[in-house]
Design a protein around this motif. Sequence first.
Motif, PDB file in Angstrom:
ATOM      1  N   ALA A   1       0.826  -1.217   0.000  1.00 42.74           N
ATOM      2  CA  ALA A   1       0.000   0.000   0.000  1.00 42.74           C
ATOM      3  C   ALA A   1       0.856   1.262   0.000  1.00 42.74           C
ATOM      4  O   ALA A   1       0.444   2.308  -0.500  1.00 42.74           O
ATOM      5  CB  ALA A   1      -0.917  -0.011   1.208  1.00 42.74           C
ATOM      6  N   ASP A   2       2.091   1.190   0.546  1.00 39.44           N
ATOM      7  CA  ASP A   2       2.934   2.391   0.585  1.00 39.44           C
ATOM      8  C   ASP A   2       3.687   2.630  -0.730  1.00 39.44           C
ATOM      9  O   ASP A   2       4.476   3.555  -0.843  1.00 39.44           O
ATOM     10  CB  ASP A   2       3.910   2.328   1.766  1.00 39.44           C
ATOM     11  CG  ASP A   2       5.065   1.350   1.540  1.00 39.44           C
ATOM     12  OD1 ASP A   2       5.108   0.670   0.494  1.00 39.44           O
ATOM     13  OD2 ASP A   2       5.946   1.273   2.427  1.00 39.44           O
ATOM     14  N   GLY A   3       3.430   1.785  -1.745  1.00 39.72           N
ATOM     15  CA  GLY A   3       4.048   1.992  -3.058  1.00 39.72           C
ATOM     16  C   GLY A   3       5.281   1.140  -3.298  1.00 39.72           C
ATOM     17  O   GLY A   3       5.757   1.024  -4.425  1.00 39.72           O
TER      18      GLY A   3
ATOM     19  N   ILE B   1      14.461  -3.348  -4.729  1.00 38.75           N
ATOM     20  CA  ILE B   1      13.480  -4.129  -5.480  1.00 38.75           C
ATOM     21  C   ILE B   1      12.433  -3.195  -6.104  1.00 38.75           C
ATOM     22  O   ILE B   1      12.002  -3.388  -7.249  1.00 38.75           O
ATOM     23  CB  ILE B   1      12.860  -5.204  -4.560  1.00 38.75           C
ATOM     24  CG1 ILE B   1      12.347  -6.370  -5.376  1.00 38.75           C
ATOM     25  CG2 ILE B   1      11.769  -4.695  -3.676  1.00 38.75           C
ATOM     26  CD1 ILE B   1      12.160  -7.630  -4.546  1.00 38.75           C
ATOM     27  N   THR B   2      12.057  -2.146  -5.383  1.00 40.53           N
ATOM     28  CA  THR B   2      11.092  -1.186  -5.929  1.00 40.53           C
ATOM     29  C   THR B   2      11.693  -0.452  -7.127  1.00 40.53           C
ATOM     30  O   THR B   2      11.048  -0.309  -8.174  1.00 40.53           O
ATOM     31  CB  THR B   2      10.660  -0.184  -4.829  1.00 40.53           C
ATOM     32  OG1 THR B   2      10.100  -0.922  -3.743  1.00 40.53           O
ATOM     33  CG2 THR B   2       9.648   0.815  -5.349  1.00 40.53           C
ATOM     34  N   ALA B   3      12.949  -0.023  -6.966  1.00 43.32           N
ATOM     35  CA  ALA B   3      13.626   0.663  -8.075  1.00 43.32           C
ATOM     36  C   ALA B   3      13.716  -0.254  -9.286  1.00 43.32           C
ATOM     37  O   ALA B   3      13.478   0.153 -10.424  1.00 43.32           O
ATOM     38  CB  ALA B   3      15.023   1.108  -7.633  1.00 43.32           C
TER      39      ALA B   3
ATOM     40  N   GLY C   1       5.281   3.963  -6.722  1.00 44.67           N
ATOM     41  CA  GLY C   1       6.643   3.432  -6.568  1.00 44.67           C
ATOM     42  C   GLY C   1       7.665   4.556  -6.513  1.00 44.67           C
ATOM     43  O   GLY C   1       8.573   4.563  -5.666  1.00 44.67           O
ATOM     44  N   VAL C   2       7.520   5.524  -7.411  1.00 48.26           N
ATOM     45  CA  VAL C   2       8.445   6.673  -7.410  1.00 48.26           C
ATOM     46  C   VAL C   2       8.324   7.443  -6.096  1.00 48.26           C
ATOM     47  O   VAL C   2       9.338   7.805  -5.486  1.00 48.26           O
ATOM     48  CB  VAL C   2       8.163   7.616  -8.611  1.00 48.26           C
ATOM     49  CG1 VAL C   2       8.899   8.936  -8.446  1.00 48.26           C
ATOM     50  CG2 VAL C   2       8.568   6.956  -9.916  1.00 48.26           C
ATOM     51  N   MET C   3       7.096   7.677  -5.669  1.00 47.08           N
ATOM     52  CA  MET C   3       6.900   8.431  -4.420  1.00 47.08           C
ATOM     53  C   MET C   3       7.560   7.709  -3.243  1.00 47.08           C
ATOM     54  O   MET C   3       8.147   8.331  -2.365  1.00 47.08           O
ATOM     55  CB  MET C   3       5.404   8.635  -4.126  1.00 47.08           C
ATOM     56  CG  MET C   3       4.683   9.514  -5.125  1.00 47.08           C
ATOM     57  SD  MET C   3       5.520  11.053  -5.484  1.00 47.08           S
ATOM     58  CE  MET C   3       5.279  11.915  -3.957  1.00 47.08           C
ATOM     59  N   LYS C   4       7.469   6.387  -3.272  1.00 50.16           N
ATOM     60  CA  LYS C   4       8.120   5.606  -2.211  1.00 50.16           C
ATOM     61  C   LYS C   4       9.637   5.862  -2.231  1.00 50.16           C
ATOM     62  O   LYS C   4      10.250   6.095  -1.183  1.00 50.16           O
ATOM     63  CB  LYS C   4       7.814   4.114  -2.444  1.00 50.16           C
ATOM     64  CG  LYS C   4       8.625   3.156  -1.606  1.00 50.16           C
ATOM     65  CD  LYS C   4       8.210   3.192  -0.164  1.00 50.16           C
ATOM     66  CE  LYS C   4       9.184   2.424   0.702  1.00 50.16           C
ATOM     67  NZ  LYS C   4       8.923   2.594   2.108  1.00 50.16           N
ATOM     68  N   LEU C   5      10.216   5.819  -3.421  1.00 53.53           N
ATOM     69  CA  LEU C   5      11.663   6.039  -3.512  1.00 53.53           C
ATOM     70  C   LEU C   5      12.024   7.465  -3.092  1.00 53.53           C
ATOM     71  O   LEU C   5      13.018   7.681  -2.390  1.00 53.53           O
ATOM     72  CB  LEU C   5      12.156   5.768  -4.938  1.00 53.53           C
ATOM     73  CG  LEU C   5      12.034   4.330  -5.438  1.00 53.53           C
ATOM     74  CD1 LEU C   5      12.590   4.193  -6.849  1.00 53.53           C
ATOM     75  CD2 LEU C   5      12.751   3.351  -4.507  1.00 53.53           C
ATOM     76  N   LEU C   6      11.235   8.434  -3.530  1.00 50.58           N
ATOM     77  CA  LEU C   6      11.531   9.823  -3.134  1.00 50.58           C
ATOM     78  C   LEU C   6      11.497   9.958  -1.613  1.00 50.58           C
ATOM     79  O   LEU C   6      12.309  10.666  -1.024  1.00 50.58           O
ATOM     80  CB  LEU C   6      10.499  10.796  -3.727  1.00 50.58           C
ATOM     81  CG  LEU C   6      10.376  10.941  -5.252  1.00 50.58           C
ATOM     82  CD1 LEU C   6       9.479  12.129  -5.596  1.00 50.58           C
ATOM     83  CD2 LEU C   6      11.703  11.111  -5.933  1.00 50.58           C
ATOM     84  N   SER C   7      10.580   9.250  -0.991  1.00 51.89           N
ATOM     85  CA  SER C   7      10.396   9.422   0.449  1.00 51.89           C
ATOM     86  C   SER C   7      11.520   8.804   1.275  1.00 51.89           C
ATOM     87  O   SER C   7      11.683   9.156   2.442  1.00 51.89           O
ATOM     88  CB  SER C   7       9.050   8.828   0.884  1.00 51.89           C
ATOM     89  OG  SER C   7       9.118   7.413   0.868  1.00 51.89           O
TER      90      SER C   7
END
Lengths: 327, 103
Positions: free
Chosen positions: A179-181, A195-197, A223-229
């Motif tokens: 849910a958090d991306g 893994i998200t990247a 997914g991008v927002m997760k990485l930015l965060s």
Amino acid sequence: MSIRMEQIQPIIDHEYAYLMAERPHWSLTKGDQDLELVAHALRVLLHMKTAPQHPDEYLALVDCQHADGGWGKMSSEKTSAAWVTAFCALMLIRGNLSLKNPRIAESVRKCVRYFLDTQKEDGKWSDPSWADLDAVSHPVSFFDVLMAVGPNLVDAPTMVRVRDSWRKGMKFMLERQDADGGWYDPEFHPTGVEITAHLIQDSIVADLVLGDEHQVRNCCQKGVMKLLSVQAADGSWDGENVDHTMDCTRSIMLVCSILGTRAQCDRTIERGLEWILKHKCEKGWPDFPGMETNLERTCDGLDTLLKYKTYSQPVTTALVKLWGYAA
Amino acid sequence: MIFLAKASEIPEGERKLVKVNGVDVAVFRQGGRFYALNNACPHRQGPLSRGTVEAAAEGAGCFVRCPMHGWRFDLATGDSNGRPANATVYAVDQRGEELYIEI
Ligand code: FES
């Protein structure tokens, strides 16, 4: 953009010269090699547009392909593994866009058969060295590229099977986004960063280029927002992990370009790149700041700079080509 | 046996990277015990000294997770729980304040 091309180009030239000087350590024409490293080096040749000067490197990879269509971790290894096979397959199908060699084309067809034969019922591929999501993402990426640039390489019934297999692989990944991306694997990737990247850039975002069958826009944006965060204040990711920082920086470049959200991500990308440049060794890059240089990381560093060079131009198509999702 | 480090150089919960006979050895101190492993992860040589230490529930061992692609190794045995290779571990001999290993 505050990082200027005049700054980047000399580094690219210097690092490429270093990589070529290190050829005995990665070239299959010089002996048994670690194929993950070989694939990293071949990707640099592709993105430097020097593959046509090195057909022997790509043909040597064909020479050590197993009868089942796969490769093992080392070129001398007899058992095939999904992750490295997909990386090799990607380099061959993309390399052959310029090399146009019938032996490479046949080798790519063998790779297709390998992935069709080894996919599990639930859509995944397994590789004991990698998390299931990683092991799925690479073959899906290969099929993305096959559909984008090489549908004529295989006959129509095979292409139908490829599409079916690709859909199952995509479903496997899409169903597992948190849910958090992010995507997580308790066995391999508790932080979920790498893994998200990998997933959003290597396989999922291509769906948008290929017709958006799975409607992945929102999933990629999350997914991008997760990485930015989770980028650290110093610009790195995952505890100053050079590999993961390069992965995140490249991933965000591609995905935000395709999504049209560059303005939101420009500063993050710059900070990532500034950190990467700051922690370079005299030659190449290390796994972590202060460590010795590492050839695979050097390939990743070069790849990151080459992608940034293209990212700095306003045309997204060129960047999409650098991931292989367009001819 | 070769001298590795002084125990006081590695506080509880910490780790230290030591070069012994040209080999990079990652030394961990967990639960009052010292563990020594070859620093190069058997997957793709990731630095285990930069890994995350995890404890199993009910005191059933401690592990280090490689920072590169997440293989997890038992600090005492090097076992990778089914991955294609295990980490190399060295027995640590503590003599008072000094730590020694055979390598
Ligand atoms: S290098 Fe350690 S898990 Fe890959």
